[in-house]
Design a protein around this motif. Structure first.
Motif, PDB file in Angstrom:
ATOM      1  N   ASP A   1       0.859  -1.188   0.000  1.00 20.02           N
ATOM      2  CA  ASP A   1       0.000   0.000   0.000  1.00 20.02           C
ATOM      3  C   ASP A   1       0.894   1.236   0.000  1.00 20.02           C
ATOM      4  O   ASP A   1       2.084   1.139   0.319  1.00 20.02           O
TER       5      ASP A   1
ATOM      6  N   LEU B   1       1.025   5.180   1.721  1.00 20.35           N
ATOM      7  CA  LEU B   1       0.449   5.779   2.920  1.00 20.35           C
ATOM      8  C   LEU B   1       1.155   7.089   3.272  1.00 20.35           C
ATOM      9  O   LEU B   1       2.207   7.407   2.714  1.00 20.35           O
TER      10      LEU B   1
ATOM     11  N   VAL C   1      -3.964   4.868   5.699  1.00 21.50           N
ATOM     12  CA  VAL C   1      -3.889   3.898   4.601  1.00 21.50           C
ATOM     13  C   VAL C   1      -5.188   3.905   3.796  1.00 21.50           C
ATOM     14  O   VAL C   1      -6.199   4.475   4.216  1.00 21.50           O
ATOM     15  N   ASN C   2      -5.126   3.272   2.625  1.00 22.80           N
ATOM     16  CA  ASN C   2      -6.286   3.250   1.730  1.00 22.80           C
ATOM     17  C   ASN C   2      -7.433   2.407   2.276  1.00 22.80           C
ATOM     18  O   ASN C   2      -7.223   1.463   3.049  1.00 22.80           O
TER      19      ASN C   2
ATOM     20  N   THR D   1      -7.480  -1.843   3.657  1.00 23.03           N
ATOM     21  CA  THR D   1      -7.368  -1.724   5.111  1.00 23.03           C
ATOM     22  C   THR D   1      -7.125  -3.053   5.824  1.00 23.03           C
ATOM     23  O   THR D   1      -6.195  -3.166   6.639  1.00 23.03           O
TER      24      THR D   1
ATOM     25  N   ASP E   1      -3.762  -4.452   5.047  1.00 20.10           N
ATOM     26  CA  ASP E   1      -2.728  -3.604   5.655  1.00 20.10           C
ATOM     27  C   ASP E   1      -2.591  -3.885   7.147  1.00 20.10           C
ATOM     28  O   ASP E   1      -1.482  -3.989   7.671  1.00 20.10           O
TER      29      ASP E   1
END
Lengths: 130, 363
Positions: free
Chosen positions: B97, B99, B113-114, B118, B121
């Motif tokens: 990811d 961030l 984070v996206n 999630t 991650d």
């Protein structure tokens, strides 16, 4: 829903057809269609002189989101395209049933018009989708 | 069933077209995506980005942990509140990811984070935390609103908690400040000035309405995408993912090679790739012919296919279509893109295309 012009005919794929009464029709996409597509940014037009089959892809409209095929609801010869859309595709967003027309076809079979929806039929179709 | 943010009712009442995005039901636009884009370039717009995940990393090992986890180096962050953009890599050098990490104290960092990544991650953060003295806390209690545009700061400042205003007004770009349960960062994803504001969910609807009353225009994910594309900012999942390294995604600048002894996850693979020749390039494209560049369209040099568009679209500020593409190393100053079976010429340009309302490329 009463905004759907009663003098036009409609295809399931959200094109409108205006019978000009001289064997030709003007074609565009409905206000409902433009609203679903969002801001239009490009129209890939057919060539004048091309022959089209009813139900075949003949133009593409591109919105900020995606590209969508436009189908000719009738068979015949393309006799004009709306060149104003080259510089101002947003005319389709602003006036889908008027200045946002896309192309004109000389009908090869006037019976093609009979298979299309009237305004009430199209409104019912849209209501079903919703 | 997609999740809804605490601003869902506000979006509905403001006429948003809601679409599924990364497991959430989010506004695509509130009428005209193009107009929302222009508002951010010329005035001020706001985005509900509460679907993104804020994670607090607290404990004595927070810094060594992040120096192992991230390809960029948090050692660069000396002042409290300073932000850093980084990729988080897997052992193969692929991007898990991207961030933003904020340094708050030696024992407190915050990352964002996206949405769509999630769960993966969080699992990765926990796996990498083995052996480190560290607490990982997803802050699901926080909403996040991005206020962006040349007038964004001026409009947002008076609506912040009173005790924060003065210090937030003095924030430099890429710096943040916590206070009163809020967290205000001078960061964004549009290429314009502005804030990204985290705040308690209970206070978010009121703040959103106050911003609207101050003339900040609600904007959807559609405008967010065209703004970040113009600003030359990558989108995870489109421009990079676990199968490509940052070096082939235009993100080489985010990898901290020094000090050489810092052993971040994926480093050995990246080192080898760095020395190798023939790496693919990540370039900006400006369509000179007619049409719109879209994700996954093929790119050609003569008859040879040399790569594909990773994200593309219509750039409202330029009135032209632009894209990012991953292509073989030998690409020249122009290339062809295949649009519906036809080859259309595009110029190879250096992103960003637009920054702070100004066009950065020659049209």
């Amino acid at each position: 829903m009463s905004d759907t012009p009663s003098e036009l005919r409609y295809a399931k794929s959200h094109e409108w057809v205006k019978n000009e009464g001289d064997g030709t029709v003007t074609i565009g996409i409905t206000d409902h269609a433009q609203e679903l597509l969002g801001d239009l940014v490009f129209v890939d037009m057919p060539e004048v002189g091309d022959n089209v089959e009813a139900g075949s892809e003949c133009a593409v409209v591109e919105s900020v989101k995606a590209a969508s095929d436009i189908y000719s609801p009738v068979s015949g010869e393309i006799i004009a395209v709306n060149e104003a859309l080259d510089d101002a595709p947003e005319k389709i967003n602003d006036d889908a049933f008027g200045e946002g027309w896309i192309f004109k076809v000389k009908l090869s079979d006037a019976a093609d018009l009979e298979g299309l929806f009237d305004a009430a039929g199209y409104d019912a179709l849209v209501a079903e989708d919703a | 069933m997609d999740k809804q943010t605490c601003l869902y009712a506000a979006h509905k009442s403001m006429g948003a077209r809601l679409v599924p995005f990364g497991g959430w039901e989010m506004p695509l636009h509130y009428g005209s995506q193009k107009e929302e884009h222009h508002q951010v370039r010329r005035n001020a717009g706001m985005f509900d980005v509460s679907h993104m995940t804020v994670v607090d990393l607290e404990g004595p090992d927070a810094r060594p942990y992040l120096r192992r986890l991230l390809a960029n180096d948090v050692e660069r962050l000396k002042d409290s509140g300073k932000a850093l953009y980084s990729c988080m890599l897997n052992e193969q050098g692929g991007v898990v990811d991207d961030l933003i990490v904020y340094f708050l104290r030696d024992d407190w960092y915050r990352v964002v984070v996206n949405a769509g990544t999630t769960e993966k991650d969080l699992a990765w953060l926990k796996k990498q935390a083995e052996g480190f003295d560290l607490r990982i806390t997803p802050r699901r209690d926080l909403a996040m609103i991005a206020v962006q545009g040349p007038n964004a700061r001026e409009k947002a400042l008076p609506l912040l908690p009173a005790e924060m205003r003065e210090n937030v007004a003095a924030l430099k770009p890429f710096n943040a400040l916590p206070g009163d349960g809020w967290f205000v960062a001078r960061t964004g994803y549009t290429g314009e000035d502005g804030f990204e504001i985290m705040l308690p969910e209970s206070e978010a609807p009121g703040f959103w309405q106050a911003l609207a009353a101050a003339g900040v225009v609600p904007c959807g994910l559609g405008a967010r995408d065209t703004l970040r594309l113009e600003a030359g900012m990558n989108l995870y999942g489109s421009d990079m993912d676990e199968s490509v390294s940052p070096l082939e995604s235009g993100l080489g600048w985010t990898v901290a090679w020094e000090p050489v002894e810092r052993d971040f996850v994926g480093r050995s693979v990246l080192e080898a790739q760095r020395k190798a020749t023939g790496k693919r390039r990540f370039v900006g494209l400006l369509l000179t012919g007619r049409g719109v560049l879209r994700n996954h369209l093929k790119v050609f040099a003569g008859e040879t296919e040399i790569g594909e568009i990773t994200s593309g679209g219509f750039a409202p500020t330029l009135g032209r279509s632009i894209a990012f593409a991953r292509v073989s190393a030998g690409i020249g100053e122009t290339c062809d893109v295949e649009i519906r079976g036809k080859r259309v010429v595009a110029q190879v340009v250096k992103a960003p295309f637009v920054r702070n309302g100004k066009t950065c490329i020659s049209l």
